[in-house]
Design a protein around this motif. Structure first.
Motif, mmCIF file in Angstrom:
data_model
loop_
_atom_site.group_PDB
_atom_site.id
_atom_site.type_symbol
_atom_site.label_atom_id
_atom_site.label_comp_id
_atom_site.label_asym_id
_atom_site.label_seq_id
_atom_site.Cartn_x
_atom_site.Cartn_y
_atom_site.Cartn_z
ATOM 1 N N ARG A 65 0.835 -1.202 0.000
ATOM 2 C CA ARG A 65 0.000 0.000 0.000
ATOM 3 C C ARG A 65 0.863 1.242 0.000
ATOM 4 N N ARG A 66 1.940 1.263 0.811
ATOM 5 C CA ARG A 66 2.813 2.438 0.837
ATOM 6 C C ARG A 66 3.525 2.579 -0.505
ATOM 7 N N MET A 99 -8.394 4.651 -1.812
ATOM 8 C CA MET A 99 -8.729 3.700 -2.868
ATOM 9 C C MET A 99 -8.842 2.281 -2.313
ATOM 10 N N GLY A 100 -7.957 1.928 -1.385
ATOM 11 C CA GLY A 100 -8.007 0.589 -0.807
ATOM 12 C C GLY A 100 -9.229 0.361 0.062
ATOM 13 N N VAL A 101 -9.506 1.306 0.944
ATOM 14 C CA VAL A 101 -10.645 1.182 1.858
ATOM 15 C C VAL A 101 -11.968 1.189 1.104
ATOM 16 N N ASN A 102 -12.065 2.055 0.109
ATOM 17 C CA ASN A 102 -13.321 2.204 -0.631
ATOM 18 C C ASN A 102 -13.374 1.374 -1.922
ATOM 19 N N ARG A 103 -12.342 0.601 -2.168
ATOM 20 C CA ARG A 103 -12.301 -0.365 -3.263
ATOM 21 C C ARG A 103 -12.629 0.261 -4.631
ATOM 22 N N TYR A 104 -11.822 1.238 -5.021
ATOM 23 C CA TYR A 104 -11.964 1.839 -6.345
ATOM 24 C C TYR A 104 -10.579 2.167 -6.883
ATOM 25 N N TRP A 108 -2.748 9.288 1.558
ATOM 26 C CA TRP A 108 -4.193 9.375 1.799
ATOM 27 C C TRP A 108 -4.951 8.753 0.635
ATOM 28 N N MET A 109 -4.545 9.091 -0.598
ATOM 29 C CA MET A 109 -5.246 8.589 -1.782
ATOM 30 C C MET A 109 -5.136 7.077 -1.877
ATOM 31 N N ASP A 138 -11.146 11.089 -6.071
ATOM 32 C CA ASP A 138 -11.209 10.365 -4.802
ATOM 33 C C ASP A 138 -12.645 10.237 -4.305
ATOM 34 N N SER A 139 -12.815 9.558 -3.187
ATOM 35 C CA SER A 139 -14.158 9.298 -2.657
ATOM 36 C C SER A 139 -14.866 10.566 -2.193
ATOM 37 N N LEU A 140 -14.134 11.666 -2.058
ATOM 38 C CA LEU A 140 -14.739 12.950 -1.688
ATOM 39 C C LEU A 140 -15.077 13.787 -2.913
#
Length: 134
Positions: A4-5, A77-82, A72-73, A87-89
């Motif tokens: 992820r990093r 993307m990982g948490v919200n699966r996209y 953050w991005m 971004d999700s905001l």
């Protein structure tokens, strides 16, 4: 966590002109934030700078504000699966970068990569020094 990093290093853009995530060596790192990176991220930066040096370009260095935006991005993307530049905001990369304190009017861009386990496989065939990502 390493994957992820590493994705976050790629996710925020490797520079276009003055820099997005990375800045030419003449720039100064942002005070107050630690742009620490892990060994995989350092390897990618070393590979990129080695290629730049071979082509007469200055070395790049991390910019903490852009690194934070990238982290953050990547997490978003990982948490919200996209997988998207938006971004999700609902922010595009440039609004997001500014929200993290990088509001400079420079050439900027964002490159996204996924499922690349190692820096060499992400960088693929090293791009010519004249392309924006170098």
């Amino acid at each position: 966590m390493v994957a992820r990093r590493f994705l976050s290093l790629i996710a925020a853009a490797l520079i276009v002109g003055a820099g997005v995530l990375l800045m030419p060596g003449g720039g100064t790192p942002q005070a107050g934030a630690d742009p620490a990176i892990d060994s995989e991220e350092q390897l990618f930066l070393d590979l990129l700078n080695s290629y730049r040096a071979q082509n007469g370009r200055v070395a790049l260095q991390l910019d903490a504000k852009l690194n934070n935006a990238a982290d953050w991005m990547s997490n978003d993307m990982g948490v919200n699966r996209y997988f998207s530049h938006t971004d999700s905001l609902g922010r595009d990369p440039f609004v997001r970068m500014c929200d993290f304190g990088y509001c400079y009017n420079t050439w900027k861009g964002e490159n996204l990569a996924a499922a690349a386990p190692r820096p060499r496989s992400t960088s693929g065939a090293t791009p010519p020094a004249t392309t924006p990502t170098c």
